[in-house]
Design an enzyme around this catalytic site. Structure first.
Site, PDB file in Angstrom:
ATOM      1  N   ARG A  31       0.841  -1.204   0.000  1.00 55.10           N
ATOM      2  CA  ARG A  31       0.000   0.000   0.000  1.00 55.10           C
ATOM      3  C   ARG A  31       0.873   1.251   0.000  1.00 55.10           C
ATOM      4  O   ARG A  31       1.889   1.318   0.695  1.00 55.10           O
ATOM      5  CB  ARG A  31      -0.936   0.015   1.215  1.00 55.10           C
ATOM      6  N   ASP A  32       0.441   2.230  -0.815  1.00 53.13           N
ATOM      7  CA  ASP A  32       1.155   3.503  -0.874  1.00 53.13           C
ATOM      8  C   ASP A  32       1.049   4.209   0.479  1.00 53.13           C
ATOM      9  O   ASP A  32      -0.006   4.237   1.109  1.00 53.13           O
ATOM     10  CB  ASP A  32       0.552   4.376  -1.978  1.00 53.13           C
ATOM     11  N   ILE A  33       2.148   4.804   0.905  1.00 55.14           N
ATOM     12  CA  ILE A  33       2.182   5.477   2.207  1.00 55.14           C
ATOM     13  C   ILE A  33       1.345   6.750   2.210  1.00 55.14           C
ATOM     14  O   ILE A  33       0.925   7.228   3.269  1.00 55.14           O
ATOM     15  CB  ILE A  33       3.650   5.783   2.597  1.00 55.14           C
ATOM     16  N   ASN A  89       4.442   6.344 -13.754  1.00 52.99           N
ATOM     17  CA  ASN A  89       4.994   7.661 -14.059  1.00 52.99           C
ATOM     18  C   ASN A  89       6.446   7.544 -14.504  1.00 52.99           C
ATOM     19  O   ASN A  89       7.167   6.653 -14.060  1.00 52.99           O
ATOM     20  CB  ASN A  89       4.906   8.561 -12.823  1.00 52.99           C
ATOM     21  N   VAL A  98      10.276   8.144  -7.226  1.00 55.21           N
ATOM     22  CA  VAL A  98      11.088   7.006  -6.784  1.00 55.21           C
ATOM     23  C   VAL A  98      11.580   6.281  -8.033  1.00 55.21           C
ATOM     24  O   VAL A  98      10.762   5.837  -8.863  1.00 55.21           O
ATOM     25  CB  VAL A  98      10.293   6.052  -5.877  1.00 55.21           C
ATOM     26  N   HIS A 102       7.398   1.362 -10.824  1.00 54.95           N
ATOM     27  CA  HIS A 102       6.274   0.900 -10.016  1.00 54.95           C
ATOM     28  C   HIS A 102       4.977   1.227 -10.728  1.00 54.95           C
ATOM     29  O   HIS A 102       4.838   2.282 -11.335  1.00 54.95           O
ATOM     30  CB  HIS A 102       6.297   1.525  -8.622  1.00 54.95           C
ATOM     31  N   HIS A 104       1.194   2.059 -10.162  1.00 51.77           N
ATOM     32  CA  HIS A 104       0.168   2.467  -9.201  1.00 51.77           C
ATOM     33  C   HIS A 104      -1.132   1.749  -9.566  1.00 51.77           C
ATOM     34  O   HIS A 104      -1.522   1.745 -10.740  1.00 51.77           O
ATOM     35  CB  HIS A 104      -0.094   3.972  -9.287  1.00 51.77           C
TER      36      HIS A 104
HETATM   37  P1  5GP Z   1       5.881   8.199  -8.115  1.00 53.65           P
HETATM   38  O1  5GP Z   1       5.625   9.623  -7.736  1.00 53.65           O
HETATM   39  O2  5GP Z   1       7.364   7.905  -8.238  1.00 53.65           O
HETATM   40  O3  5GP Z   1       5.106   7.739  -9.303  1.00 53.65           O
HETATM   41  O4  5GP Z   1       5.314   7.324  -6.926  1.00 53.65           O
HETATM   42  C1  5GP Z   1       6.024   7.073  -5.757  1.00 53.65           C
HETATM   43  C2  5GP Z   1       5.023   6.670  -4.701  1.00 53.65           C
HETATM   44  O5  5GP Z   1       5.716   6.042  -3.644  1.00 53.65           O
HETATM   45  C3  5GP Z   1       4.244   7.833  -4.109  1.00 53.65           C
HETATM   46  O6  5GP Z   1       2.858   7.648  -4.349  1.00 53.65           O
HETATM   47  C4  5GP Z   1       4.610   7.794  -2.634  1.00 53.65           C
HETATM   48  O7  5GP Z   1       3.535   8.116  -1.801  1.00 53.65           O
HETATM   49  C5  5GP Z   1       5.077   6.366  -2.443  1.00 53.65           C
HETATM   50  N1  5GP Z   1       6.064   6.190  -1.403  1.00 53.65           N
HETATM   51  C6  5GP Z   1       7.194   6.943  -1.199  1.00 53.65           C
HETATM   52  N2  5GP Z   1       7.890   6.476  -0.157  1.00 53.65           N
HETATM   53  C7  5GP Z   1       7.196   5.406   0.317  1.00 53.65           C
HETATM   54  C8  5GP Z   1       7.409   4.496   1.402  1.00 53.65           C
HETATM   55  O8  5GP Z   1       8.392   4.579   2.142  1.00 53.65           O
HETATM   56  N3  5GP Z   1       6.491   3.527   1.583  1.00 53.65           N
HETATM   57  C9  5GP Z   1       5.394   3.386   0.790  1.00 53.65           C
HETATM   58  N4  5GP Z   1       4.539   2.399   1.050  1.00 53.65           N
HETATM   59  N5  5GP Z   1       5.149   4.224  -0.247  1.00 53.65           N
HETATM   60  C10 5GP Z   1       6.048   5.221  -0.471  1.00 53.65           C
END
Ligand code: 5GP
Length: 116
Positions: A31-33, A89, A98, A102, A104
């Protein structure tokens, strides 16, 4: 940033906790944080790939495995029939923060289109 420095590599290594909802030999999902919908799960490959731009032909099956995992998660979460969105993304304008690819998986509410 070297992939081994990403937060997701630390989750794979078990060095930081995550709410894991699915895993197999190819992918891990948690799950996303900072959830943007009632269901917001991230599906990541166990092998490090920084961005979509870094994908090679050898990763073709892996991407399929990520989508199969997303569909299984959607069924488990009860959102397969109501519907959901999968998003990957890429880089700055795509909103990637990140650098370990990944997917979503977002659902549990009506999502708007186009995205912001
Ligand atoms: P991006 O913006 O790279 O597409 O998505 C990165 C996602 O990783 C974001 O939705 C963010 O909330 C999530 N995220 C960042 N750090 C952590 C973490 O430590 N744990 C979890 N579960 N999600 C994270």
């Amino acid at each position: 940033m070297a992939d081994q420095d990403t937060i997701f590599s630390k989750i794979i290594a078990g060095e930081i906790p995550a709410d894991i909802v699915y895993e197999d030999d190819a992918v891990l999902a948690f799950r996303d944080i900072n959830p943007q919908a009632p269901t917001h799960v991230l599906v990541i490959p166990r092998v490090p790939v920084a961005t979509i731009n870094d994908l090679e032909a050898e990763h073709a099956e892996l991407i399929g495995r990520m989508y199969l995992a997303a569909a299984a998660i959607a069924r488990n979460e009860g959102i397969a029939e109501s519907g959901y969105r999968t998003v990957m993304n890429c880089n700055r304008d795509g909103g990637q923060t990140v650098f370990h690819i990944h997917l979503h998986v977002l659902g549990g509410r009506a999502l708007t289109w186009p995205p912001g």
